[in-house]
Write a protein that holds these residues in place. Structure first.
Motif, short mmCIF file in Angstrom:
data_model
loop_
_atom_site.label_atom_id
_atom_site.label_comp_id
_atom_site.label_asym_id
_atom_site.label_seq_id
_atom_site.Cartn_x
_atom_site.Cartn_y
_atom_site.Cartn_z
N SER A 1 0.83 -1.20 0.00
CA SER A 1 0.00 0.00 0.00
C SER A 1 0.87 1.25 0.00
O SER A 1 1.56 1.52 0.99
N PRO A 2 0.87 2.05 -1.08
CA PRO A 2 1.59 3.32 -1.06
C PRO A 2 0.97 4.31 -0.08
O PRO A 2 1.65 5.11 0.53
N CYS A 3 -0.37 4.26 0.06
CA CYS A 3 -1.07 5.14 0.99
C CYS A 3 -0.92 4.56 2.39
O CYS A 3 -1.59 3.59 2.76
N SER B 1 -9.12 3.68 -11.87
CA SER B 1 -8.52 4.60 -10.91
C SER B 1 -7.09 4.16 -10.62
O SER B 1 -6.71 3.93 -9.48
N SER B 2 -6.31 4.03 -11.67
CA SER B 2 -4.93 3.57 -11.55
C SER B 2 -3.98 4.62 -12.10
O SER B 2 -4.42 5.66 -12.60
N GLY B 3 -2.70 4.36 -12.01
CA GLY B 3 -1.69 5.30 -12.51
C GLY B 3 -0.35 4.63 -12.63
O GLY B 3 -0.14 3.49 -12.19
N MET B 4 0.60 5.36 -13.24
CA MET B 4 1.95 4.86 -13.44
C MET B 4 2.96 5.88 -12.93
O MET B 4 2.65 7.07 -12.79
N VAL B 5 4.16 5.41 -12.65
CA VAL B 5 5.22 6.28 -12.16
C VAL B 5 5.60 7.30 -13.23
O VAL B 5 5.69 6.97 -14.42
N GLY B 6 5.83 8.55 -12.82
CA GLY B 6 6.28 9.58 -13.74
C GLY B 6 5.19 10.61 -14.01
O GLY B 6 4.02 10.42 -13.70
N ARG B 7 5.62 11.74 -14.60
CA ARG B 7 4.67 12.79 -14.96
C ARG B 7 3.89 12.41 -16.21
O ARG B 7 4.38 11.65 -17.06
N CYS B 8 2.70 12.95 -16.33
CA CYS B 8 1.92 12.74 -17.54
C CYS B 8 2.57 13.50 -18.70
O CYS B 8 3.10 14.61 -18.50
N PRO B 9 2.56 12.95 -19.89
CA PRO B 9 3.20 13.63 -21.03
C PRO B 9 2.47 14.91 -21.38
O PRO B 9 1.26 15.06 -21.13
N SER C 1 2.64 12.51 -5.63
CA SER C 1 3.12 11.18 -5.27
C SER C 1 1.94 10.22 -5.32
O SER C 1 0.78 10.63 -5.32
N ALA C 2 2.25 8.92 -5.36
CA ALA C 2 1.19 7.92 -5.35
C ALA C 2 0.43 7.93 -4.03
O ALA C 2 -0.77 7.63 -3.97
N CYS C 3 1.14 8.31 -2.98
CA CYS C 3 0.49 8.38 -1.67
C CYS C 3 -0.56 9.49 -1.66
O CYS C 3 -1.67 9.32 -1.19
N LEU C 4 -0.19 10.68 -2.21
CA LEU C 4 -1.15 11.78 -2.26
C LEU C 4 -2.28 11.52 -3.25
O LEU C 4 -3.32 12.17 -3.18
N ALA C 5 -2.07 10.57 -4.17
CA ALA C 5 -3.16 10.16 -5.07
C ALA C 5 -4.09 9.17 -4.40
O ALA C 5 -5.11 8.79 -4.99
N GLY C 6 -3.74 8.73 -3.19
CA GLY C 6 -4.59 7.80 -2.44
C GLY C 6 -4.57 6.38 -2.96
O GLY C 6 -5.52 5.63 -2.77
N CYS C 7 -3.48 5.98 -3.62
CA CYS C 7 -3.38 4.63 -4.19
C CYS C 7 -3.23 3.60 -3.07
O CYS C 7 -2.39 3.76 -2.18
N GLN C 8 -4.03 2.53 -3.14
CA GLN C 8 -4.03 1.52 -2.09
C GLN C 8 -3.06 0.38 -2.36
O GLN C 8 -2.50 -0.20 -1.42
N ILE D 1 6.14 -0.16 -12.60
CA ILE D 1 5.30 0.00 -11.41
C ILE D 1 3.95 0.57 -11.84
O ILE D 1 3.90 1.58 -12.54
N ILE D 2 2.88 -0.07 -11.43
CA ILE D 2 1.52 0.38 -11.71
C ILE D 2 0.77 0.43 -10.38
O ILE D 2 0.81 -0.51 -9.59
N PHE D 3 0.09 1.57 -10.14
CA PHE D 3 -0.67 1.78 -8.91
C PHE D 3 -2.16 1.55 -9.20
O PHE D 3 -2.66 1.92 -10.27
N TYR D 4 -2.86 0.96 -8.22
CA TYR D 4 -4.28 0.64 -8.39
C TYR D 4 -5.09 1.19 -7.22
O TYR D 4 -4.54 1.52 -6.16
N ASN D 5 -6.40 1.27 -7.44
CA ASN D 5 -7.35 1.69 -6.40
C ASN D 5 -6.95 3.05 -5.80
O ASN D 5 -6.87 3.22 -4.59
N CYS D 6 -6.69 4.01 -6.67
CA CYS D 6 -6.28 5.35 -6.23
C CYS D 6 -7.54 6.18 -6.03
O CYS D 6 -8.26 6.51 -7.00
N THR D 7 -7.83 6.52 -4.79
CA THR D 7 -9.09 7.20 -4.46
C THR D 7 -9.19 8.59 -5.10
O THR D 7 -10.27 8.99 -5.53
N CYS D 8 -8.07 9.32 -5.17
CA CYS D 8 -8.12 10.67 -5.75
C CYS D 8 -8.24 10.62 -7.28
O CYS D 8 -8.84 11.51 -7.88
#
Length: 574
Positions: free
Chosen positions: A152-154, A530-538, A496-503, A512-519
């Protein structure tokens, strides 16, 4: 004509010049040109000086390419990096007046050689912090890289688990803070090393160019100076290419097992092997010092320049301090004329015009060149390696072409010294205006939740509404000072993935792929995830077009500024 006849003509020429200093007899009876051997001392000096110009230009170009690496490694702001970069000019200004004044009357090749040694020592000093600091630590969610896991990143407030550094050891919080403070103070070595580089570089241009101008034939002097300047332009190309190569290598290469590294050069936390290029540049600077210790103080003047009318002002300046017996006067006696010479120099209107043009040119050039790699990274979303590569292969050749064009214009139109001053000032002002136009070619800011857009995706957010914490991540124990960007499926970047609320996250190697990101789930995404990946969006597609326009205007600006390079050197010599 036999050998004895040639010797008689040469003796007749010399005796005529020594008698009355007139060149009328030499016009009537011109001296035969003496061919210099292919490995003559002047040509050895020319090769050594060109190599020194290459060494100092390579180091300067490499320093510009490591700006972002230094910021991340020492955790210092951009303003402090600007001070570090400016320390080179500080060191130059501390001694330039005295070195150029007294050095012209002393052994110029040896003074240049000593300057090269100081440059080499300073370059090595810049790289020293790497050998004193702890290994680089970046925030990671697991010390493992070859396994697939879910954590859990969060981090909830009730959890005692904390993000683990890839190189972290069990230590107390106090000792960690002490280590951070010790690491960040290491930038002082970089500052002092660059200061020494500035001191060591001081005698190269004024003493080296004047040495060539004094002892080269009048027809060859301009050609020799052009060769030196051409080699000097090649140096930054290799410097930026070396910076691009080192930026792809991990900072602690050779000190640790790279299999444990879980980030890539595209990651914002990546730091390349910035120190490696300085070791290479330091060795080159030390090698450049060797030939100067074997060269004489002066060389035989060409027959066409032995008279006082054709000798340069620098030559007259040196010979004025020779006694009839050939003995040098003491340094104290030289110092008596220091202030009067300085007063006469600043009373020269052409020289004052040259100073104004130089101020405008350097004001527009130095700041842009220093932060150009970082500007390309942040504004156009390019990697450090690509930014350095683009500058090395696009901008630097434009500078070389501009200097070459300036020399052709000076020769074809036979521009006088006053005309050279006007051309130099005109190119500087026009280039400065072109640089100002680059402000209109920026891309829109990235959508960063809590900074440029709200967590609900609203574009308009006031300064007072900016907050990294909101309802969707209120239960997460996150740091608001760490920049570990994550790109959500909704196209918004989170600090950060933590501030995105990723579980949860899934990591396989460096992916690395993050899932169940509440934000992320607050704003509807195209995929509905409700997922995301490491790095800034292009950046959007329009940004790539703006980057192309930026490169075109930048090349034209580099060409325009360098067009006044040769006229500026003519002013500097005359």
């Amino acid at each position: 004509m036999d050998t004895s006849s040639k010797e008689n003509i040469q003796l007749f020429c010399k005796s005529s010049v020594q008698t009355d200093g007139s060149s009328s007899l030499k016009t009537k009876y011109p001296c035969p040109e003496e061919k210099q051997p292919c490995c003559g001392e002047l040509k050895v000096f020319l090769g050594a000086l060109a190599f020194v110009y290459f060494a100092k230009a390579l180091t300067e170009g490499y320093l510009k390419s490591t700006i972002t690496q230094l910021e991340r490694r020492f955790d210092i702001p951009s303003s402090l990096v600007g001070v570090i970069d400016g320390s080179f000019e500080i060191g130059n200004l501390l001694v330039i007046t005295f070195v150029s004044y007294f050095g012209a009357k002393l052994h110029r090749p040896k003074i240049i050689g000593a300057g090269c040694l100081i440059m080499g020592v300073g370059t090595f000093l810049i790289a020293m912090p790497q050998f004193f600091m702890e290994q680089y630590r970046y925030e990671s969610y697991s010390p493992f890289s070859n396994s697939t896991l879910s954590i859990s990143p969060c981090l909830l407030e009730t959890s005692s688990q904390l993000p683990v550094s890839v190189m972290e050891k069990p230590q107390s919080k106090i000792s960690n803070e002490c280590e951070i403070d010790a690491s960040t103070s290491m930038w002082i070595y970089v500052f002092l090393g660059n200061l020494l580089r500035g001191i060591g570089e001081t005698p190269i241009q004024p003493l080296g160019i004047s040495y060539l101008d004094d002892f080269a034939c009048e027809d060859n002097a301009a050609f020799y100076i052009g060769c030196v300047q051409t080699v000097a332009i090649i140096g930054p190309i290799f410097g930026f290419l070396l910076g691009s190569l080192c930026a792809k290598l991990y900072v602690d290469i050779g000190f640790m097992n790279l299999d444990h590294i879980t980030i890539t050069p595209k990651d914002p936390q990546w730091v390349g092997a910035w120190w490696l290029g300085y070791l290479i540049a330091g060795v080159i600077s030390l090698l450049a010092a060797v030939p100067f210790w074997c060269l004489p103080k002066s060389l035989p003047r060409p027959c066409g320049r032995e008279d006082t009318n054709s000798s340069s002002e620098e030559g007259k300046f040196i010979t004025d301090y020779q006694t009839p017996c050939g003995k040098k006067v003491k340094i104290i006696e030289m110092a008596k004329d220091f202030l009067p010479s300085l007063k006469n120099l600043f009373g020269n209107p052409v020289y004052c015009l040259y100073l104004c043009a130089s101020s405008v040119q350097l004001n527009s050039l130095f700041g842009m060149v220093t932060y150009k790699p970082k500007y390309i990274e942040q504004q156009y979303g390019q990697s450090t390696s690509k930014a350095n590569f683009v500058i090395g292969l696009i901008n630097i050749p434009a500078v070389a072409l501009g200097i070459f064009s300036g020399g052709i214009v000076m020769k074809k139109f036979r521009i006088s010294v006053c005309g050279a001053a006007k051309l130099y000032l005109g190119s500087s002002v026009f280039g400065y205006l072109l640089y100002l136009s680059l402000f209109a070619l920026g891309c829109e800011n990235s959508d960063v939740a809590g900074l440029t857009v709200s967590y609900q995706g609203n574009k308009f957010i006031s300064y007072h509404e900016r907050a990294l914490f909101t309802d969707c991540n209120s239960r997460c124990k996150c740091s608001e000072t760490k920049w570990e960007p994550m790109c959500g499926e909704n196209g918004i970047t989170y600090a950060s993935a933590c501030l995105a609320g990723c579980q949860t996250l899934t990591k396989n190697g460096q992916n690395i792929i993050f899932y169940n990101c509440t934000c992320v789930g607050i704003v509807p995404s195209k995929s509905g995830n409700s997922s995301g990946m490491v790095g800034r969006c292009p950046k959007d597609n329009g940004c790539s077009k703006m980057f192309l326009y930026f490169l075109v205007i930048s090349v034209i600006t580099s060409y325009t500024l360098s067009l006044g390079g040769i006229p500026g050197y003519i002013l500097l010599l005359r």
